[in-house]
Design a protein around this motif. Structure first.
Motif, short mmCIF file in Angstrom:
data_model
loop_
_atom_site.label_atom_id
_atom_site.label_comp_id
_atom_site.label_asym_id
_atom_site.label_seq_id
_atom_site.Cartn_x
_atom_site.Cartn_y
_atom_site.Cartn_z
N LYS A 230 0.83 -1.20 0.00
CA LYS A 230 0.00 0.00 0.00
C LYS A 230 0.86 1.26 0.00
N GLU A 231 1.96 1.24 0.78
CA GLU A 231 2.84 2.40 0.83
C GLU A 231 3.49 2.66 -0.52
N ALA A 232 3.96 1.58 -1.16
CA ALA A 232 4.58 1.72 -2.47
C ALA A 232 3.58 2.22 -3.50
N GLN A 233 2.36 1.67 -3.45
CA GLN A 233 1.32 2.08 -4.41
C GLN A 233 0.92 3.53 -4.18
N ALA A 234 0.86 3.94 -2.90
CA ALA A 234 0.49 5.33 -2.58
C ALA A 234 1.54 6.29 -3.11
N ALA A 235 2.82 5.90 -2.99
CA ALA A 235 3.89 6.76 -3.48
C ALA A 235 3.81 6.94 -4.99
N ILE A 236 3.48 5.85 -5.68
CA ILE A 236 3.39 5.90 -7.14
C ILE A 236 2.16 6.70 -7.56
N MET A 237 1.04 6.49 -6.88
CA MET A 237 -0.17 7.22 -7.21
C MET A 237 -0.01 8.72 -6.97
N GLN A 238 0.72 9.05 -5.89
CA GLN A 238 0.96 10.45 -5.57
C GLN A 238 1.82 11.10 -6.64
N ALA A 239 2.73 10.30 -7.20
CA ALA A 239 3.63 10.83 -8.22
C ALA A 239 2.99 10.86 -9.60
N ALA A 240 1.86 10.15 -9.77
CA ALA A 240 1.25 10.04 -11.09
C ALA A 240 0.77 11.38 -11.62
N THR A 241 0.25 12.26 -10.78
CA THR A 241 -0.27 13.56 -11.22
C THR A 241 0.83 14.45 -11.78
N PRO A 242 1.96 14.62 -11.07
CA PRO A 242 3.03 15.43 -11.66
C PRO A 242 3.52 14.86 -12.99
N ALA A 243 3.41 13.53 -13.16
CA ALA A 243 3.91 12.92 -14.39
C ALA A 243 3.12 13.34 -15.60
N GLN A 244 1.91 13.85 -15.38
CA GLN A 244 1.07 14.24 -16.51
C GLN A 244 1.36 15.65 -17.00
N GLN A 245 2.31 16.36 -16.35
CA GLN A 245 2.63 17.71 -16.76
C GLN A 245 3.22 17.72 -18.16
N PRO A 246 3.09 18.84 -18.89
CA PRO A 246 3.66 18.94 -20.23
C PRO A 246 5.15 18.65 -20.22
N VAL A 247 5.63 18.13 -21.33
CA VAL A 247 7.04 17.76 -21.44
C VAL A 247 7.93 18.96 -21.22
N VAL A 248 7.47 20.15 -21.63
CA VAL A 248 8.28 21.36 -21.49
C VAL A 248 8.62 21.61 -20.03
N GLN A 249 7.65 21.35 -19.13
CA GLN A 249 7.88 21.59 -17.71
C GLN A 249 8.84 20.58 -17.11
N GLN A 250 8.98 19.42 -17.74
CA GLN A 250 9.85 18.39 -17.20
C GLN A 250 11.31 18.63 -17.55
N ARG A 251 11.57 19.46 -18.53
CA ARG A 251 12.95 19.70 -18.93
C ARG A 251 13.54 20.84 -18.13
N ALA A 252 14.30 20.49 -17.15
CA ALA A 252 14.93 21.50 -16.31
C ALA A 252 16.21 21.99 -16.98
N PRO A 253 16.50 23.30 -16.95
CA PRO A 253 17.74 23.81 -17.54
C PRO A 253 18.95 23.26 -16.81
N PRO A 254 20.06 23.10 -17.49
CA PRO A 254 21.27 22.52 -16.89
C PRO A 254 21.72 23.24 -15.64
N LEU A 255 21.46 24.56 -15.55
CA LEU A 255 21.97 25.33 -14.43
C LEU A 255 21.32 24.94 -13.11
N VAL A 256 20.10 24.40 -13.14
CA VAL A 256 19.42 24.08 -11.89
C VAL A 256 19.60 22.61 -11.49
#
Length: 247
Positions: A125-151
């Motif tokens: 349940k803990e592992a599934q909760a962690a994955i489910m919690q992370a599922a929403t951020p994963a749906q963000q546009p690809v542009v938001q997932q690309r962090a600039p090298p400086l950060v």
């Protein structure tokens, strides 16, 4: 499949209001006409109410009793009688086949097994909760997932940095995961990847929480998982990077 003849007959549909001792005396009175009775077993527990076992010295007596008393109205209820599935303790001792039941040990083992199952269920349940919690951020546009090298966080001297750009390897059945958060564990990654056909196993690297390997049955199946989970955010700050492993 019929139960084989036995020295013991099993009786149910008995009147549950009759006290145990009175029940045993009454059963002895009506069944002793068929032969010598070695024992009568009746329990007070809720599960065993309305049931009893009558143990005869020989099988013929048990057979005659079962045939003659089947459906007999005993305290206003027709008895249902059958051969017992197992030998009674008395008969088993006579045959030399009696084995003491390890009741206490069995209870302890069952209790331990229940606790183990509870712990495993809680971990899942803990592992599934962690994955489910992370599922929403994963749906963000690809542009938001690309962090600039400086950060990008700088690696500590104790752990050599994994290059930001890993040369693409030829497709094969093993995937190489990088940029994993510290709380990543085998169960979490397994739940993430076993939704894809051909999943075989997850292999963590001792001493390195940020990388792992995931193996599939073939390169087509690993490629499908790679494309689907590329950039998946296990935590809001860690976008998983997936490439084919070096052969």
């Amino acid at each position: 499949m019929d139960i084989r003849p036995n020295h013991t007959v099993y009786i149910n549909n008995l009147n549950e209001k009759i006290h145990k001792e009175e029940l045993k005396k009454s059963l002895y009175a009506i069944f002793s006409q068929f032969g010598q009775i070695l024992d009568i077993v009746a329990a007070k527990t809720l599960k065993a109410r309305g049931q009893a076992f009558v143990v005869f010295k020989d099988i013929n007596s048990a057979t005659n009793a079962m045939r003659s008393m089947q459906g007999f109205p005993f305290y206003d209820k027709p008895m249902r009688i059958a051969y017992s599935k197992k030998d009674s303790d008395v008969i088993a001792k006579m045959k030399g086949t009696f084995v003491e039941r390890p009741k206490k040990k069995k209870v302890e083992e069952e209790s331990h097994e229940r606790e183990t199952k509870k712990k495993k269920k809680a971990q899942r349940k803990e592992a599934q909760a962690a994955i489910m919690q992370a599922a929403t951020p994963a749906q963000q546009p690809v542009v938001q997932q690309r962090a600039p090298p400086l950060v990008q966080p700088q690696p500590t001297p104790a752990q050599p940095a994994v290059p930001a750009t890993i040369p693409e390897q030829p497709p094969n059945q093993i995937l190489f995961l990088t940029n994993l958060p510290e709380e990543t564990n085998e169960m979490m990654l397994s739940m993430l990847f076993n939704q894809f056909p051909g999943f075989k196993e997850v292999r963590l690297v001792p001493g390195r929480h940020d990388i792992a390997f995931v193996e599939f049955e073939n390169e087509v199946q690993s490629g499908a998982a790679k494309d689907a989970l590329q950039g998946f955010k296990i935590t809001p700050s860690n976008s998983m990077k997936i490439s084919f492993a070096k052969k």
